[in-house]
Write an enzyme that holds these catalytic residues in place. Structure first.
Site, PDB file in Angstrom:
ATOM      1  CD  GLU A 172      -2.643   1.470   2.473  1.00 12.84           C
ATOM      2  OE1 GLU A 172      -3.458   2.408   2.491  1.00 12.84           O
ATOM      3  OE2 GLU A 172      -2.418   0.744   3.466  1.00 12.84           O
ATOM      4  CG  ASP A 211       2.889   7.714   3.995  1.00 15.15           C
ATOM      5  OD1 ASP A 211       3.577   8.758   4.011  1.00 15.15           O
ATOM      6  OD2 ASP A 211       1.692   7.713   3.666  1.00 15.15           O
ATOM      7  CG  ASP A 234      -0.472  16.119  -3.374  1.00 15.56           C
ATOM      8  OD1 ASP A 234      -1.118  16.531  -4.366  1.00 15.56           O
ATOM      9  OD2 ASP A 234       0.150  16.873  -2.615  1.00 15.56           O
ATOM     10  CE  LYS A 246       0.055  25.343  -7.458  1.00 19.28           C
ATOM     11  NZ  LYS A 246       0.848  26.211  -6.534  1.00 19.28           N
ATOM     12  CG  ASP A 258     -10.039  13.071  -3.265  1.00  8.17           C
ATOM     13  OD1 ASP A 258      -8.889  12.568  -3.259  1.00  8.17           O
ATOM     14  OD2 ASP A 258     -10.237  14.279  -3.099  1.00  8.17           O
TER      15      ASP A 258
END
Length: 225
Positions: free
Chosen positions: A50, A75, A124, A128, A160
């Site tokens: 993950e 992470d 994220d 940009k 999302d």
């Protein structure tokens, strides 16, 4: 840095299911590279990653549901996955571990064909243009994943971000990768079967926040060719 974060960082160093190598250790190739099953999990079961695991809800949730598989949450923010690491130990999940590192170093921690499946959960979107190379489905990242995934290894992107969903779909199509399933609103389409157990049952902390704001949750299941 808050006292709570500092305390979690300190406790992570004592947790048997947490690995926090230095960058130098990573670049020299991590000591468990190619040996995760043999030396840590003590079995020959499939390995599922993950990436950008946050609090590790998917690693822990899937670990509970599938004891016949090994799960590793990855992470850079150790104070977040502290929650998942503690939860896994509290539930005696010997098939769940956590690795603190940057995702761009992932191929220094796993050998060729060592990983069976990869989840990317709510990264994220790096909207940009100048941040394009930081998107976790950018071709550079896909090449890193390809190095460690088995030939038929499956990848999942749950987000999302309609932007990242569309960007990834277009990229996969353009590069000739296999899109197994895609849906732009998994909770708004109750009649579908992506062949992915617990896709809607396990929800991350951030997923709950996004849903509360009325955001749709998207999903892509694919293979890198």
């Amino acid at each position: 840095m808050g006292k709570n974060k500092m305390a979690r960082f300190a406790e992570n160093r004592t947790l048997s299911n947490v690995f926090q190598p230095t960058r130098e250790e990573a670049l020299a190739d991590f000591h468990l590279k190619g040996k995760w099953r043999e030396e840590f999990f003590k079995n020959d079961n499939p390995i599922v990653l993950e990436l950008g695991c946050g609090k590790g809800e998917y690693s822990v949730g899937l670990g509970k549901a599938f004891p016949e598989k090994n799960f590793i949450g990855v992470d850079i923010k150790g104070a977040r996955f502290w929650y998942g690491a503690k939860d896994a130990l509290a539930n005696n999940l010997s098939n769940v571990a956590f690795l603190r590192t940057q995702i761009e170093l992932i191929d220094h921690f796993f050998a060729t064909d060592e990983v069976d499946e990869i989840w990317i959960t709510f990264p994220d979107p790096q909207i940009k243009y100048r941040r394009t190379k930081h998107r976790m489905t950018h071709p550079d990242f896909l090449e890193r994943y390809k190095k460690i995934l088995k030939k038929d290894g499956v990848m999942h992107l749950k987000t999302d971000s309609e932007f990242l969903h569309g960007y990834t779909l277009g990229l996969l199509q353009g590069l000739g990768h296999e899109i197994m399933f895609a849906n732009h609103d998994i909770y708004g389409a109750p009649e579908f079967d992506p062949g992915t157990p617990l896709l809607r049952e396990i929800k991350t902390y951030y997923e709950g926040l996004f849903e509360a704001k009325g955001k749709t949750i998207t999903y892509i299941k694919f293979k890198i060719k």
